[in-house]
Design a protein around this motif. Structure first.
Motif, PDB file in Angstrom:
ATOM      1  N   THR A  94      22.264   5.458  25.000  1.00  0.00           N
ATOM      2  CA  THR A  94      23.224   6.528  24.750  1.00  0.00           C
ATOM      3  C   THR A  94      24.619   6.009  25.085  1.00  0.00           C
ATOM      4  O   THR A  94      24.769   5.039  25.826  1.00  0.00           O
ATOM      5  CB  THR A  94      22.941   7.778  25.613  1.00  0.00           C
ATOM      6  OG1 THR A  94      23.061   7.427  26.995  1.00  0.00           O
ATOM      7  CG2 THR A  94      21.574   8.357  25.327  1.00  0.00           C
ATOM      8  N   THR A 109      36.198   8.174  16.557  1.00  0.00           N
ATOM      9  CA  THR A 109      34.752   8.263  16.671  1.00  0.00           C
ATOM     10  C   THR A 109      34.188   6.859  16.835  1.00  0.00           C
ATOM     11  O   THR A 109      34.604   5.932  16.144  1.00  0.00           O
ATOM     12  CB  THR A 109      34.138   8.935  15.424  1.00  0.00           C
ATOM     13  OG1 THR A 109      34.710  10.242  15.285  1.00  0.00           O
ATOM     14  CG2 THR A 109      32.626   9.067  15.539  1.00  0.00           C
ATOM     15  N   LYS A 133      21.249   7.254  18.894  1.00  0.00           N
ATOM     16  CA  LYS A 133      21.136   8.346  17.925  1.00  0.00           C
ATOM     17  C   LYS A 133      22.489   8.952  17.561  1.00  0.00           C
ATOM     18  O   LYS A 133      22.763   9.207  16.399  1.00  0.00           O
ATOM     19  CB  LYS A 133      20.204   9.421  18.481  1.00  0.00           C
ATOM     20  CG  LYS A 133      19.931  10.538  17.528  1.00  0.00           C
ATOM     21  CD  LYS A 133      18.954  11.529  18.113  1.00  0.00           C
ATOM     22  CE  LYS A 133      18.726  12.682  17.166  1.00  0.00           C
ATOM     23  NZ  LYS A 133      17.813  13.665  17.699  1.00  0.00           N
ATOM     24  N   ASP A 134      23.345   9.182  18.535  1.00  0.00           N
ATOM     25  CA  ASP A 134      24.578   9.918  18.287  1.00  0.00           C
ATOM     26  C   ASP A 134      25.811   9.061  18.484  1.00  0.00           C
ATOM     27  O   ASP A 134      25.837   8.140  19.301  1.00  0.00           O
ATOM     28  CB  ASP A 134      24.665  11.128  19.215  1.00  0.00           C
ATOM     29  CG  ASP A 134      23.533  12.119  18.974  1.00  0.00           C
ATOM     30  OD1 ASP A 134      23.196  12.345  17.798  1.00  0.00           O
ATOM     31  OD2 ASP A 134      22.984  12.648  19.953  1.00  0.00           O
ATOM     32  N   SER A 135      26.859   9.425  17.772  1.00  0.00           N
ATOM     33  CA  SER A 135      28.171   8.817  17.985  1.00  0.00           C
ATOM     34  C   SER A 135      28.898   9.602  19.077  1.00  0.00           C
ATOM     35  O   SER A 135      28.434  10.674  19.475  1.00  0.00           O
ATOM     36  CB  SER A 135      28.979   8.856  16.687  1.00  0.00           C
ATOM     37  OG  SER A 135      29.177  10.189  16.271  1.00  0.00           O
TER      38      SER A 135
END
Length: 173
Positions: free
Chosen positions: A50, A150, A164-166
């Motif tokens: 993460t 981002t 999984k996430d930006s």
């Protein structure tokens, strides 16, 4: 004609044997769905990462990205530290884009690697353990204008880690 009959018989036998192992051949969709759900339920827990970053960063201050790797499995696991913050900046492992879609230029080093990676290029994590590294993106990316940025991890194919996430941050005066 005799060869034709033998060939036809062999083809029929081969086709018949294709369905022999499927006792529920009339309900193939149900069988496929059950197999898929079993695989999903029994899927192994794999190592992942993460990213965290402050919501707002003042211009001229470090743009610290915290990168944490987790091993939720019941066994030890390892990942390649190449293309992660766990080594000095030697590659462009994240994409940093402004709100207009413009990518911040990478200004760090680009290393060429020997394959296969040597054993000391891996980091081992015990079951249920995690490890973190923090990197200042301002040192390796040209983040110069105020705005929303981002950050997306782009090196899962090298390190073996999925993110999984930006994450996003506002760069302000």
């Amino acid at each position: 004609m005799k060869n034709y009959k033998i060939l036809l018989s062999a083809a029929a036998l081969a086709l018949a044997s294709c369905g022999a192992g499927n006792s529920n051949s009339g309900n193939a969709d149900s069988t496929a769905n059950n197999a898929d759900s079993t695989v999903q339920q029994d899927a192994p827990k794999t190592i992942y990462a993460t990213m965290q970053i402050a919501d707002t960063v003042k211009m001229g201050e470090p743009v610290n990205l915290k990168f944490t790797v987790y091993n939720p499995a019941d066994t030890a696991s390892k990942f390649l530290k190449w293309h992660t913050p766990f080594e000095p900046p030697l590659s462009k492992y994240v994409d940093v884009k402004g709100e207009n879609g413009q990518e911040a230029n990478y200004k760090g080093a680009m290393a060429k690697r020997m394959m296969p990676p040597p054993a000391d290029s891996y980091i081992k994590l015990a079951p249920g353990d995690s490890t973190s590294a923090t990197v200042d993106l301002a040192k390796t990316y040209a983040i110069e204008k105020p705005g929303k940025y981002t950050v997306v991890y782009n090196s899962a194919g090298v390190s073996g880690l999925t993110v999984k996430d930006s994450v996003s941050f506002m760069y302000v005066k």
